[in-house]
Design an enzyme around this catalytic site. Structure first.
Site, PDB file in Angstrom:
ATOM      1  N   ALA A  31      51.022  56.719   1.222  1.00  0.00           N
ATOM      2  CA  ALA A  31      50.018  55.809   0.641  1.00  0.00           C
ATOM      3  C   ALA A  31      48.635  56.446   0.469  1.00  0.00           C
ATOM      4  O   ALA A  31      47.688  55.741   0.108  1.00  0.00           O
ATOM      5  CB  ALA A  31      49.894  54.500   1.410  1.00  0.00           C
ATOM      6  N   ALA A  32      48.524  57.762   0.672  1.00  0.00           N
ATOM      7  CA  ALA A  32      47.227  58.412   0.407  1.00  0.00           C
ATOM      8  C   ALA A  32      46.879  58.269  -1.082  1.00  0.00           C
ATOM      9  O   ALA A  32      45.734  57.955  -1.448  1.00  0.00           O
ATOM     10  CB  ALA A  32      47.273  59.879   0.809  1.00  0.00           C
ATOM     11  N   GLY A  33      47.892  58.490  -1.935  1.00  0.00           N
ATOM     12  CA  GLY A  33      47.678  58.348  -3.381  1.00  0.00           C
ATOM     13  C   GLY A  33      47.368  56.899  -3.755  1.00  0.00           C
ATOM     14  O   GLY A  33      46.510  56.633  -4.604  1.00  0.00           O
ATOM     15  N   ASP A  34      48.045  55.960  -3.113  1.00  0.00           N
ATOM     16  CA  ASP A  34      47.801  54.536  -3.407  1.00  0.00           C
ATOM     17  C   ASP A  34      46.388  54.134  -2.979  1.00  0.00           C
ATOM     18  O   ASP A  34      45.718  53.353  -3.670  1.00  0.00           O
ATOM     19  CB  ASP A  34      48.820  53.656  -2.657  1.00  0.00           C
TER      20      ASP A  34
END
Ligand code: RIB
Length: 309
Positions: free
Chosen positions: A251-254
């Site tokens: 979820a770093a990209g999210d």
């Protein structure tokens, strides 16, 4: 009244196991702790927007089961408008099986379940909401025809669009890129979309320019520990990453997408929104899990202030 953002996307329950390393084909490994954590790229990005203090509505679908009810409660507790969420009694809520190794890197398999019921009809029913939104945000964990319809509706109504083409296993129609205001993707996704290897900042810049030439107005290519490359408004530059100890990159990209979108909707310029999103995603990798790792605006501001000291 504050204009809302709208997210069309997936809702999964993440089944997370930590492992010393990824198993080889045919191998059984003993992992360590197991967690059931709310996730799904669409839901994660919606939560990221909400935690930045922006009003957000989500278009998605869960099953009529415990995971679906748990997700509904979590998203509701974030103050997210769920009036456009549907329940499909025929299918289970989406799940993701996630392995996390000791470097915080993950491998993910998604079983979409009810996410595959997000239909063109559901998008069409939300036309007014999309028309009035400050931004439409989409990823590719729901049917591609529904994503295309949402972007076309938004484009027609002059609502800015953000596409995060993840997972990038699908062919996107070339004409779609012209309707994308902000394209945010990682190296793997850029390689699949351009057919060219992306291995460093230089090759990321080349890929970002190719995607801009394909029609996307602003391209942000995230490079994990190497930061991001940004192509917008005649500029092409590298935003360096922040050095943190990675526990889990899920979820770093999210987090980046949701934080960037909220910042743009507040009126920040692209470089300022990228900087804020870079700090938010750096915080997210220091914590286990998808939604529990997404910081609030206050946490991001404290983190920025600490790093200045
Ligand atoms: O981007 C991370 C997400 O991908 C996880 O939460 C998982 O559900 C998959 O959708």
């Amino acid at each position: 009244m504050k204009k809302h953002l709208v997210v069309v996307g997936s809702i999964n329950m993440d089944l997370v196991v930590r492992t010393p390393r990824m198993p080889l084909p045919g191998e059984t490994l003993l992992g360590s702790d197991f967690h059931t954590i709310p996730g799904g790229k669409g839901a994660n990005q919606t939560v990221a927007v909400a935690r930045q203090g922006a009003a957000v509505k989500m278009i998605g679908c869960v099953g009529n089961d415990d995971f679906g009810q748990a997700q509904w409660r979590c998203l509701n507790a974030e103050g997210i408008d769920l009036s456009l969420l549907q329940v499909d009694a025929q299918q289970a809520t989406g799940i993701a099986v996630i392995m996390i190794d000791q470097n915080g890197q993950n491998s993910i398999i998604v079983s979409p379940g009810a996410n595959s019921a997000v239909s063109v009809a559901q998008i069409n029913a939300a036309k007014e909401t999309i028309a009035q939104a400050a931004m439409l945000i989409c990823q590719l964990e729901v049917p591609i025809e529904s994503v295309i319809q949402a972007i076309e509706l938004a484009h027609h109504c002059q609502t800015p669009t953000l596409l995060n083409p993840a997972p990038a296993s699908r062919e996107l129609p070339p004409a779609l890129f012209e309707k994308v205001t902000y394209l945010i993707l990682n190296e793997t996704e850029a390689e699949i979309l351009t057919g060219e290897s992306v291995s460093d900042v230089m090759s990321a810049k080349t890929a970002a320019m190719r995607l801009r030439d394909a029609g996307a107005q602003t391209v942000i290519l995230t490079l994990g520990a190497h930061g991001a490359v940004v192509a917008y408004d005649g500029e092409l530059y590298h935003e360096p990453a922040l050095s943190v100890k990675a526990v889990d990159t899920t979820a770093a990209g999210d987090t980046f997408v949701g934080c960037f979108a909220a910042a743009i909707s507040e009126g920040l310029a692209v470089p300022d929104a990228v900087r804020l999103a870079t700090h938010a995603s750096a915080i997210s990798v220091t914590k286990l899990g998808a939604q529990p790792s997404i910081p609030t605006r206050q946490e991001v501001e404290q983190f920025i202030a600490q790093r200045r000291d």
